[in-house]
Design a protein around this motif. Structure first.
Motif, short mmCIF file in Angstrom:
data_model
loop_
_atom_site.label_atom_id
_atom_site.label_comp_id
_atom_site.label_asym_id
_atom_site.label_seq_id
_atom_site.Cartn_x
_atom_site.Cartn_y
_atom_site.Cartn_z
N ALA A 123 11.70 -1.74 0.98
CA ALA A 123 11.85 -0.30 0.80
C ALA A 123 10.66 0.26 0.01
O ALA A 123 10.10 1.31 0.34
N HIS A 124 10.29 -0.46 -1.02
CA HIS A 124 9.14 -0.07 -1.84
C HIS A 124 7.87 -0.03 -1.00
O HIS A 124 7.10 0.94 -1.06
N GLU A 125 7.66 -1.05 -0.19
CA GLU A 125 6.46 -1.11 0.66
C GLU A 125 6.43 0.06 1.64
O GLU A 125 5.37 0.65 1.88
N ALA A 126 7.60 0.37 2.21
CA ALA A 126 7.67 1.48 3.15
C ALA A 126 7.28 2.78 2.45
O ALA A 126 6.56 3.61 3.01
N ARG A 127 7.73 2.93 1.20
CA ARG A 127 7.44 4.15 0.46
C ARG A 127 5.95 4.28 0.14
O ARG A 127 5.35 5.33 0.38
N ILE A 128 5.34 3.22 -0.35
CA ILE A 128 3.93 3.34 -0.74
C ILE A 128 3.02 3.46 0.49
O ILE A 128 1.92 3.98 0.39
N ALA A 129 3.52 3.00 1.63
CA ALA A 129 2.71 3.11 2.85
C ALA A 129 3.04 4.36 3.64
O ALA A 129 2.50 4.56 4.73
N SER A 173 -1.96 0.65 -10.22
CA SER A 173 -1.11 1.17 -11.27
C SER A 173 0.02 2.03 -10.70
O SER A 173 1.18 1.90 -11.09
N ALA A 174 -0.32 2.89 -9.74
CA ALA A 174 0.70 3.75 -9.12
C ALA A 174 1.70 2.92 -8.33
O ALA A 174 2.91 3.18 -8.36
N VAL A 175 1.19 1.91 -7.62
CA VAL A 175 2.07 1.06 -6.82
C VAL A 175 3.01 0.25 -7.72
O VAL A 175 4.20 0.11 -7.45
N PHE A 176 2.46 -0.22 -8.82
CA PHE A 176 3.28 -0.96 -9.78
C PHE A 176 4.41 -0.07 -10.30
O PHE A 176 5.55 -0.50 -10.42
N ALA A 177 4.06 1.17 -10.62
CA ALA A 177 5.06 2.11 -11.13
C ALA A 177 6.16 2.32 -10.10
O ALA A 177 7.35 2.38 -10.45
N ASP A 178 5.80 2.42 -8.83
CA ASP A 178 6.81 2.61 -7.79
C ASP A 178 7.69 1.37 -7.65
O ASP A 178 8.90 1.48 -7.47
N PHE A 179 7.07 0.22 -7.76
CA PHE A 179 7.83 -1.04 -7.71
C PHE A 179 8.89 -1.05 -8.81
O PHE A 179 10.07 -1.28 -8.57
N ALA A 180 8.46 -0.75 -10.03
CA ALA A 180 9.37 -0.75 -11.17
C ALA A 180 10.48 0.27 -10.98
O ALA A 180 11.65 -0.01 -11.27
N ALA A 181 10.11 1.46 -10.48
CA ALA A 181 11.10 2.51 -10.29
C ALA A 181 12.12 2.12 -9.24
O ALA A 181 13.33 2.37 -9.38
N THR A 182 11.64 1.49 -8.17
CA THR A 182 12.54 1.05 -7.10
C THR A 182 13.59 0.07 -7.62
O THR A 182 14.77 0.21 -7.37
N LYS A 214 14.82 -7.06 -0.01
CA LYS A 214 15.20 -5.79 0.60
C LYS A 214 14.57 -4.63 -0.17
O LYS A 214 14.03 -3.70 0.41
N LEU A 215 14.64 -4.71 -1.49
CA LEU A 215 14.06 -3.65 -2.33
C LEU A 215 12.55 -3.59 -2.14
O LEU A 215 11.96 -2.51 -2.10
N VAL A 216 11.92 -4.75 -2.03
CA VAL A 216 10.47 -4.78 -1.84
C VAL A 216 10.09 -4.12 -0.53
O VAL A 216 9.09 -3.38 -0.45
N SER A 276 1.87 -10.16 4.06
CA SER A 276 2.01 -8.91 4.80
C SER A 276 2.29 -7.72 3.88
O SER A 276 2.41 -6.59 4.35
N LEU A 277 2.37 -7.97 2.59
CA LEU A 277 2.69 -6.89 1.65
C LEU A 277 1.43 -6.24 1.09
O LEU A 277 0.53 -6.92 0.60
#
Lengths: 162, 162
Positions: A133-139, A37-46, A129-131, B26-27
């Motif tokens: 950035a999102h992946e870098a943030r959640i990790a 749920s948190a990761v989904f929220a970050d994806f949407a926000a990104t 590209k956005l994904v 990888s995601l």
DNA sequence: TATTGTTATACTCTATAACTATA
DNA sequence: TATAGTTATAGAGTATAACAATA
């Protein structure tokens, strides 16, 4: 999707003590749901911050179509693990946005050959590209090794639950 | 929810080679979604096999009400990370099944004090047993240490994504 | 005025069943 | 007959906006 309660609030009130969650914190399924749920929220926000609109599911679908151009709706539905009827309105929307097309298969009149449009391919490059950035943030709270471990353990669980 | 495609099928046909998933494997977000989907399916199957019907979200809600009897709908919605309006039909259903009740709070006429009924408490005990069996099954491919690590890493990711 | 719970409304994801065109 | 795509329908989860009761 909603972020979880941040626990004690910073207002003046008695501040509604954290709830007792009983055995929930020890459950893998619970951790999975909350993290997802948190990761989904970050994806949407990104994506929202970049002025784009896309869900994780739509991104996965676009990647699949990009890498397997010409595949049928049945094949795609199977790969996504959803019913073929569920896929129809999803494709309608993506096609309505001009990102992909359904072409008549020349070899089998029953099937549609799916493919990205040039616009869709360009959009997917932006999305990727956005994904990243999102992946870098959640990790960001994990080391590279921890991130790799997490993905491996998740895959192990998934593979055993077939 | 649906199990993913088991890859190459065991029938006689050309067997539609596995799709190219590009960067998706990888995601972390992708692994999270797919694993969550498989775990959800096992949860549903576990309960269906026992002749019970409950979702992971409903289980979490019942545990929260059990451990925090008298809490308000607002407090519960905040703890679940959902809007108060979203909670209404969920409580309606659970109340309709006789598992919980909304009582008028004596101290604040605006709020409902939520509590499990005796039937709800008994049901929750049954549910908890099923959840433990389900958890054992989905963790069966992992060692105890790996399971602990997985939950820790998930929590780390979640906590950093607030 | 602000908060709580509810209702009305609207999307999206999900499925099953039945229809159609094709094979 | 069997398969692919569609439509019709239904249920659940999610949200926002507006309303009534209460604080």
């Amino acid at each position: 999707m909603p972020a979880e309660d941040p626990g004690t609030k910073a207002d003046g009130k008695p501040a509604a003590r954290d709830l007792d969650r009983g055995l929930l914190p020890s459950l893998m399924g619970y951790a999975l749901r909350r993290t997802q749920s948190a990761v989904f929220a970050d994806f949407a926000a990104t994506f929202a911050a970049a002025g784009e609109a896309l869900t994780p599911g739509e991104f996965g679908l676009l990647v699949l179509v990009d890498r397997n151009a010409g595949l049928s709706q049945m094949a795609l539905a199977r790969a996504l693990g959803i019913d073929r009827s569920t896929l129809v309105p999803i494709l309608d929307r993506l096609q309505g946005r001009g990102l992909l097309v359904r072409r008549r298969s020349p070899t089998d009149g029953r099937t549609h050959a799916l493919a990205l449009t040039p616009v869709g391919a360009k959009a997917l490059a932006r999305f990727a590209k956005l994904v990243r950035a999102h992946e870098a943030r959640i990790a960001s709270a994990l080391s590279t090794a921890e991130t790799r471990t997490l993905i491996e353990l998740l895959e192990k669980v998934r593979a055993s639950s077939l």
